[in-house]
Write a protein that holds these residues in place. Structure first.
Motif, short mmCIF file in Angstrom:
data_model
loop_
_atom_site.label_atom_id
_atom_site.label_comp_id
_atom_site.label_asym_id
_atom_site.label_seq_id
_atom_site.Cartn_x
_atom_site.Cartn_y
_atom_site.Cartn_z
N ALA A 45 0.88 -1.09 0.05
CA ALA A 45 -0.06 0.28 -0.08
C ALA A 45 0.69 1.29 0.09
CB ALA A 45 -1.04 0.02 1.33
N GLY A 46 2.07 1.24 0.08
CA GLY A 46 3.04 2.34 -0.04
C GLY A 46 3.62 2.49 1.19
N PHE A 47 3.27 2.03 2.26
CA PHE A 47 3.96 2.44 3.66
C PHE A 47 5.25 2.00 3.89
CE2 PHE A 47 -0.59 2.62 4.18
CZ PHE A 47 -0.76 3.73 5.09
N THR A 48 6.12 2.52 4.63
CA THR A 48 7.19 2.11 5.16
C THR A 48 7.04 1.21 6.44
OG1 THR A 48 8.66 3.87 4.16
CG2 THR A 48 9.70 2.64 5.84
N ALA A 49 7.52 0.20 6.51
CA ALA A 49 6.97 -0.65 7.98
C ALA A 49 8.37 -1.61 8.15
CB ALA A 49 5.79 -1.51 7.61
N TYR A 50 8.37 -2.04 9.54
CA TYR A 50 9.45 -2.94 10.39
C TYR A 50 8.64 -3.80 10.99
CZ TYR A 50 11.85 1.57 8.76
OH TYR A 50 12.36 2.72 8.13
N GLY A 51 9.54 -4.90 11.47
CA GLY A 51 9.26 -5.86 12.25
C GLY A 51 8.31 -6.86 11.66
N GLY A 52 7.47 -7.70 12.16
CA GLY A 52 6.85 -8.68 11.56
C GLY A 52 7.47 -9.82 11.36
N VAL A 53 8.76 -9.98 11.50
CA VAL A 53 9.39 -11.41 11.23
C VAL A 53 9.69 -12.31 12.32
CG1 VAL A 53 11.50 -12.32 10.20
CG2 VAL A 53 10.37 -10.28 8.98
N ASN A 54 10.05 -11.61 13.48
CA ASN A 54 10.58 -12.35 14.72
C ASN A 54 9.60 -12.08 15.89
OD1 ASN A 54 13.05 -13.92 14.13
ND2 ASN A 54 13.61 -11.78 13.31
N ALA A 55 8.63 -11.15 15.65
CA ALA A 55 7.71 -10.34 16.53
C ALA A 55 6.37 -10.50 16.18
CB ALA A 55 8.14 -9.32 17.18
N PRO A 56 5.10 -10.46 16.79
CA PRO A 56 3.89 -10.22 16.36
C PRO A 56 3.59 -8.70 16.18
CG PRO A 56 4.02 -10.81 18.64
CD PRO A 56 5.43 -10.67 18.16
N TYR A 57 4.70 -7.72 16.00
CA TYR A 57 4.30 -6.35 15.84
C TYR A 57 4.76 -5.97 14.38
CZ TYR A 57 2.97 -6.83 20.79
OH TYR A 57 2.51 -6.95 21.99
N ILE A 58 4.09 -5.06 13.88
CA ILE A 58 4.68 -4.24 12.63
C ILE A 58 4.66 -2.89 13.24
CG2 ILE A 58 3.85 -3.47 10.22
CD1 ILE A 58 3.01 -6.79 11.84
N TRP A 59 5.88 -2.29 12.75
CA TRP A 59 5.92 -0.64 13.20
C TRP A 59 5.76 0.14 11.72
CZ3 TRP A 59 5.31 1.80 17.04
CH2 TRP A 59 6.28 3.11 17.88
N LEU A 60 4.79 1.13 11.68
CA LEU A 60 4.45 1.62 10.50
C LEU A 60 4.88 2.95 10.44
CD1 LEU A 60 2.55 1.05 7.98
CD2 LEU A 60 0.84 2.02 9.37
N LYS A 61 5.50 3.66 9.37
CA LYS A 61 5.69 4.87 9.41
C LYS A 61 4.43 5.68 8.78
CE LYS A 61 8.81 8.32 9.24
NZ LYS A 61 7.93 9.68 9.40
N SER A 118 3.58 7.37 19.34
CA SER A 118 3.92 8.25 20.22
C SER A 118 3.70 8.14 21.72
CB SER A 118 3.02 9.81 20.08
OG SER A 118 1.88 9.77 20.03
N GLY A 119 2.60 7.14 21.82
CA GLY A 119 2.33 6.39 23.15
C GLY A 119 3.35 5.79 23.80
N PHE A 120 4.27 5.24 22.92
CA PHE A 120 5.55 4.63 23.48
C PHE A 120 6.73 5.34 23.77
CE2 PHE A 120 2.98 1.69 21.01
CZ PHE A 120 2.80 0.54 21.71
N GLY A 121 6.69 6.37 23.71
CA GLY A 121 7.63 7.62 23.63
C GLY A 121 7.67 8.49 22.70
N PRO A 122 8.60 9.66 22.96
CA PRO A 122 8.77 10.50 21.92
C PRO A 122 9.40 10.19 20.71
CG PRO A 122 10.41 10.99 23.91
CD PRO A 122 9.28 10.11 24.07
N SER A 123 10.25 9.38 20.53
CA SER A 123 10.93 8.89 19.27
C SER A 123 9.85 7.91 18.71
CB SER A 123 12.09 7.89 19.55
OG SER A 123 13.19 8.75 20.06
N GLY A 124 8.67 7.73 19.08
CA GLY A 124 7.38 6.83 18.55
C GLY A 124 6.80 7.61 17.77
N GLU A 125 7.01 9.16 17.91
CA GLU A 125 5.99 10.20 16.93
C GLU A 125 6.15 9.71 15.62
OE1 GLU A 125 3.20 11.33 16.29
OE2 GLU A 125 3.15 12.85 17.90
N HIS A 126 5.01 9.89 14.76
CA HIS A 126 5.21 9.48 13.28
C HIS A 126 5.27 8.22 12.87
CE1 HIS A 126 5.00 13.81 12.73
NE2 HIS A 126 6.24 14.10 13.54
N TYR A 127 5.03 7.31 13.91
CA TYR A 127 4.73 5.85 13.84
C TYR A 127 3.62 5.18 14.38
CZ TYR A 127 9.85 5.56 12.02
OH TYR A 127 11.07 5.80 11.30
N PHE A 128 3.28 4.11 14.02
CA PHE A 128 2.09 3.30 14.49
C PHE A 128 2.29 1.82 14.36
CE2 PHE A 128 -2.48 2.46 13.62
CZ PHE A 128 -2.79 3.60 14.43
#
Length: 404
Positions: free
Chosen positions: A331-347, A373-383
């Protein structure tokens, strides 16, 4: 006159997941026709494995017979569960963790929040940023944080270790030397992992600086790649600098049963005092123990049949993770995680704040995630998106996101 613990007043707003719950409830009341799909709060959806259910029924029957009835659980946990954890969770991967170094509890969340009670208030605390909110919040409540800076989103006396795309979401040694270091890998919320070589460097750093690592390994069962440690005790010297937390919640679907454990090696010290007896005293005074039937269920998790069934469930969730990760990238998003953990970190797109994207996704797609941002200031602009939904809803949610 009774007074309050004013440290609680330093906490900004309400707990992250309470805020999410309130927003979703308000939207649902205003739009009762909407089918909302939740990929936010990490509750599991698959039923408990059949082998565990079988043992639960048997344990309930035991509680109904005078000869086998059990009352209060032992302070530190039943021997049958502690011995099983020692043998099946640690010795099978080469970690010499004795049964009496394992403290059974009602979950890793409680232990991660409560462990700080055995440490002095003068300890400097370091956390990854972004990070699971419990680590920071519990130290704020205790009085270690200093005041909250609304401009930076940080507490004055907490050492933040930014984990960003630029550094591969890996913390770097901070300029100020900490006393207590919270590490969580596989990571919540970014879904990233730390290889053994890097983790060994943190163990060496902690030993060199007389620091204690508080290592949250709640998601170790989701590791699929070689060379990624499942326990910090796979590293040389970890027994003299590390406490480890584990959970049955996501590993075995125990979010409705509640069971976890903490490992404190006998030789671990802080300020010249052994930590094992301090945590044992705290456990005995302030905790009644997980119920017998739940600890029997925990033992069943490590049976051959239980392990087979639970690995199938983990594979199901990780297939969901693959669907989410590939879908949002398509869909055009930049995303991380999802390989060794059940979480996907989306820009988030178009420089949206994480809460703006939360509202956008809820209103336009009827999909719920977790603002970074609920996980800390460096989490802003991520989901954060989670893989714990059922397959049908996961696929539908991704299709909705693709149409936004």
């Amino acid at each position: 006159m009774a007074t309050i613990n004013k440290n609680y007043l330093k906490l900004p707003g309400s707990y992250l997941f309470s805020t999410i719950g309130n927003k979703v409830r308000e939207y649902s009341l205003a739009h009762p026709e909407a089918k909302i799909i939740r990929l936010g709060i990490g509750d599991v959806t698959l039923p408990i494995a059949p082998k565990v259910i079988e043992v639960l029924h048997s344990a309930v029957d035991e509680m109904g017979a005078e000869a086998s009835f059990k009352g209060y659980a032992p302070d530190l946990g039943y021997d049958f569960l502690r011995n099983t954890i020692s043998e099946r969770a640690y010795k099978t991967i080469g970690c010499d963790i004795a049964a009496d170094e394992i403290f059974v509890s009602d979950g890793a969340k409680s232990d991660c929040g409560n462990i700080q009670e055995i440490f002095g208030l003068d300890n400097k605390v370091a956390v990854c940023d972004p990070v699971y909110p419990v680590y920071v919040d519990s130290n704020v409540m205790a009085g270690r944080s200093g005041e909250y800076d609304t401009l930076t989103g940080r507490f004055r006396d907490i050492i933040y270790m930014p984990c960003t795309a630029e550094n591969g979401f890996m913390p770097e040694f901070p300029e100020e030397t900490p006393d207590l270091i919270y590490l969580c890998f596989p990571n919540n919320p970014t879904g990233t992992v730390m290889d053994k070589e890097t983790l060994q460097k943190w163990v060496d750093y902690a030993n060199e600086n007389n620091a204690i690592i508080l290592y949250d390994a709640a998601y170790e069962a989701y590791i699929s790649e070689e060379g990624i440690p499942h326990s910090i005790y796979e590293c040389d010297g970890a027994r003299t600098c590390a406490i480890e937390f584990r959970s049955f919640s996501k590993t075995a679907g125990f979010t409705g049963l509640r069971l976890g454990f903490t490992v404190i090696p006998k030789e671990l010290e802080a300020g010249g005092e052994k930590l094992w007896p301090l945590w044992a005293r705290r456990h005995g005074t302030k905790y009644n123990g997980a119920p017998y039937i739940v600890q029997k269920a925990g033992e069943a998790v490590y049976s051959d049949e239980g392990q087979k069934q639970i690995k199938e469930q983990i594979a199901y969730y990780m297939e969901n993770a693959r669907i989410i990760l590939e879908g949002v990238k398509a869909a055009g998003f930049t995303a991380y995680g999802g390989v060794n953990a059940p979480y996907i970190w989306l820009k988030t797109p178009d420089d949206m704040t994480s809460w703006e994207f939360f509202d956008y996704l809820l209103e336009k797609g009827n999909v719920v995630g977790t603002p970074g941002s609920g996980f800390g200031p460096s989490g802003e602009h991520y989901f954060r998106l989670t893989a714990f939904g059922n397959r049908e809803n996961t696929i539908e949610a991704i299709e909705r996101i693709k149409k936004l």
